[in-house]
Design a protein around this motif. Structure first.
Motif, PDB file in Angstrom:
ATOM      1  N   GLN A  29      27.269  57.031  40.726  1.00  0.00           N
ATOM      2  CA  GLN A  29      27.523  55.648  40.896  1.00  0.00           C
ATOM      3  C   GLN A  29      26.302  54.739  40.025  1.00  0.00           C
ATOM      4  N   ASN A  41      35.821  54.949  48.071  1.00  0.00           N
ATOM      5  CA  ASN A  41      35.119  53.656  48.655  1.00  0.00           C
ATOM      6  C   ASN A  41      34.241  53.236  47.473  1.00  0.00           C
ATOM      7  N   TRP A  42      34.184  53.602  46.259  1.00  0.00           N
ATOM      8  CA  TRP A  42      33.583  53.026  45.094  1.00  0.00           C
ATOM      9  C   TRP A  42      33.882  51.703  44.635  1.00  0.00           C
ATOM     10  N   ASP A  43      33.010  51.126  43.704  1.00  0.00           N
ATOM     11  CA  ASP A  43      33.366  49.908  43.162  1.00  0.00           C
ATOM     12  C   ASP A  43      34.461  50.281  42.088  1.00  0.00           C
ATOM     13  N   GLU A  71      36.212  60.481  48.881  1.00  0.00           N
ATOM     14  CA  GLU A  71      34.741  59.688  48.698  1.00  0.00           C
ATOM     15  C   GLU A  71      34.736  58.407  47.618  1.00  0.00           C
ATOM     16  N   ILE A  72      35.221  58.697  46.747  1.00  0.00           N
ATOM     17  CA  ILE A  72      35.386  57.447  45.510  1.00  0.00           C
ATOM     18  C   ILE A  72      36.188  56.632  45.690  1.00  0.00           C
ATOM     19  N   ASP A 115      25.048  59.247  44.687  1.00  0.00           N
ATOM     20  CA  ASP A 115      24.442  58.278  44.214  1.00  0.00           C
ATOM     21  C   ASP A 115      24.204  57.924  42.757  1.00  0.00           C
TER      22      ASP A 115
END
Length: 188
Positions: A140, A180-182, A177-178, A137
């Motif tokens: 990000q 799914n990040w913007d 995991e990343i 978190d």
């Protein structure tokens, strides 16, 4: 009167930006030694590159500071880099640690990409398990901060280090995991 309005607007913008930004543990606070040479990068950058240090993780500021000193020493003394290679590092304690910072060139990928990107390294080895949620978190939040203060382009591209050079970084679990990040893209 016009100058007062502009000053009030600038002050309001600074307050908004600072609330978007996580606390960053300074180089001085974690015990960084001075860089050998400083090379600045042109801002805003188009790319954010995610790495892992492939070292044991750390769970509190003291342990993370010791780990950062060890990483910096390895980067400077063994690899002959000018400094620690990452722009910022994320500890297992969920804190952001300043590496070379926003406007200095790291050595986290290749010179071609280092001059066009911010490198965020997670302290640990994330091949099997991803970092803790608070660490994910805050990373990000750091990227959003970079956009808010104008050092990262709003339409930035987020990459895993493996997209730019032959490496396992940022580890399979963190790489998953990343995705799914913007801003995530598989290749530049």
């Amino acid at each position: 009167m016009k100058l007062i309005v502009i000053a009030v607007l600038l002050c309001a913008e600074a307050i908004r930006v600072s609330s978007d930004c996580p606390t960053i543990i300074s180089r001085n606070r974690w015990g960084a030694k001075p860089p050998k040479q400083v090379q600045t990068i042109r801002l805003p950058v188009e790319y954010v590159v995610i790495h892992h240090s492939a070292t044991p993780t750390c769970l509190d500021e003291d342990a993370c500071s010791k780990r950062l000193i060890s990483i910096q020493n390895y980067h400077m003394d063994v690899l002959k880099y000018n400094d620690i290679s990452y722009s910022f590092m994320v500890g297992g304690d969920g804190k952001i640690y300043e590496g070379v910072g926003w406007n200095k060139q790291g050595s986290h990928t290749t010179p071609q990409w280092d001059s066009r990107s911010i490198g965020i390294g997670f302290i640990g080895n994330f091949t099997v398990e991803p970092p803790q949620k608070d660490a994910l978190d805050v990373a990000q939040q750091l990227i959003k901060c970079g956009v808010a203060i104008g050092v990262v382009q709003a339409d930035y591209k987020l990459l895993g280090a493996r997209s730019l050079k032959p490496t396992e970084s940022p580890g399979d679990a963190l790489y998953k995991e990343i995705q799914n990040w913007d801003g995530f893209v598989r290749s530049p």
